[in-house]
Design a protein around this motif. Structure first.
Motif, PDB file in Angstrom:
ATOM      1  N   HIS A   9      38.908  51.477  31.866  1.00  0.00           N
ATOM      2  CA  HIS A   9      39.536  50.025  32.131  1.00  0.00           C
ATOM      3  C   HIS A   9      41.019  49.994  32.605  1.00  0.00           C
ATOM      4  O   HIS A   9      41.463  48.991  33.402  1.00  0.00           O
ATOM      5  CB  HIS A   9      39.172  49.063  31.264  1.00  0.00           C
ATOM      6  CG  HIS A   9      39.577  49.272  29.780  1.00  0.00           C
ATOM      7  ND1 HIS A   9      38.972  50.486  28.977  1.00  0.00           N
ATOM      8  CD2 HIS A   9      40.783  49.011  29.025  1.00  0.00           C
ATOM      9  CE1 HIS A   9      39.593  50.667  27.807  1.00  0.00           C
ATOM     10  NE2 HIS A   9      40.529  50.041  27.681  1.00  0.00           N
ATOM     11  N   THR A  12      41.562  51.045  36.492  1.00  0.00           N
ATOM     12  CA  THR A  12      40.699  50.494  37.492  1.00  0.00           C
ATOM     13  C   THR A  12      41.594  50.102  38.763  1.00  0.00           C
ATOM     14  O   THR A  12      41.318  50.507  39.885  1.00  0.00           O
ATOM     15  CB  THR A  12      39.837  49.197  37.192  1.00  0.00           C
ATOM     16  OG1 THR A  12      39.134  49.869  35.916  1.00  0.00           O
ATOM     17  CG2 THR A  12      38.902  48.783  38.456  1.00  0.00           C
ATOM     18  N   ASP A  13      42.708  49.286  38.596  1.00  0.00           N
ATOM     19  CA  ASP A  13      43.413  49.105  39.798  1.00  0.00           C
ATOM     20  C   ASP A  13      44.057  50.302  40.315  1.00  0.00           C
ATOM     21  O   ASP A  13      43.996  50.262  41.787  1.00  0.00           O
ATOM     22  CB  ASP A  13      44.585  47.955  39.597  1.00  0.00           C
ATOM     23  CG  ASP A  13      43.939  46.813  39.269  1.00  0.00           C
ATOM     24  OD1 ASP A  13      42.540  46.346  39.298  1.00  0.00           O
ATOM     25  OD2 ASP A  13      44.632  45.793  38.486  1.00  0.00           O
ATOM     26  N   SER A  37      37.308  45.655  34.651  1.00  0.00           N
ATOM     27  CA  SER A  37      38.582  45.679  33.744  1.00  0.00           C
ATOM     28  C   SER A  37      38.134  45.562  32.369  1.00  0.00           C
ATOM     29  O   SER A  37      39.027  45.413  31.479  1.00  0.00           O
ATOM     30  CB  SER A  37      39.566  44.687  34.106  1.00  0.00           C
ATOM     31  OG  SER A  37      38.762  43.557  34.162  1.00  0.00           O
ATOM     32  N   SER A  39      36.350  46.888  28.731  1.00  0.00           N
ATOM     33  CA  SER A  39      36.693  47.922  27.779  1.00  0.00           C
ATOM     34  C   SER A  39      35.518  48.883  27.980  1.00  0.00           C
ATOM     35  O   SER A  39      34.318  48.506  27.948  1.00  0.00           O
ATOM     36  CB  SER A  39      36.885  47.499  26.463  1.00  0.00           C
ATOM     37  OG  SER A  39      37.308  48.726  25.511  1.00  0.00           O
TER      38      SER A  39
END
Length: 143
Positions: A9, A12-13, A37, A39
């Motif tokens: 998480h 991710t971006d 995002s 967990s």
């Protein structure tokens, strides 16, 4: 090249940016990381990347989590894997040149997204030097 990429998480971006970069460069990307995002447990995403690289289904792997440590530790449990925790392009270069690293681990909480892309680019475009380094790499694997 075929690149397997996984993340938790915290990554991710970063993963989305790296995937976009890799595809723009013409690489085939196998995304086994989370796209959310929420967990998650990073080993669930690391093992498929390490298995893809160790089996030859992927040429290299990219792992992204908060510190980079957990994903690197998990990947290095697999035979034939040399995962390197890299927070600068210079470290990524040395990981390839001297250690023949085949998976890069990036700490999302300690790098910017542009830095992460530069680190991945450097990693993928740096060849292993071989020579005296080959002897050392051969000693990494437990027999």
């Amino acid at each position: 090249m075929k690149i397997a990429i996984g993340n938790d998480h915290a990554g991710t971006d970063y993963k989305m940016s790296v995937v976009e970069f890799l595809e723009e460069q013409g690489h085939e990307v196998q995304n086994v990381g989370t796209d959310l995002s929420d967990s998650v447990d990073y080993p669930d995403f690391v093992h498929p990347v390490a298995e893809a690289v160790s089996s030859g289904q992927a040429d290299f792997g990219v792992l992204i989590c908060g510190s980079g440590n957990g994903v690197s530790m998990t990947a290095n449990k697999h035979q034939k894997i040399r995962a390197a925790l890299c927070w600068t392009a210079e470290i990524a270069q040395l990981a390839r040149e001297h250690n023949d690293a085949n998976i890069i681990s990036i700490p999302a909480r300690f790098t910017s997204q542009p830095q992460a892309i530069n680190i991945v680019n450097t990693f993928l475009n740096t060849p292993f030097e071989g020579g005296r380094h080959q002897r050392r790499v051969d000693k990494i694997a437990c027999q």
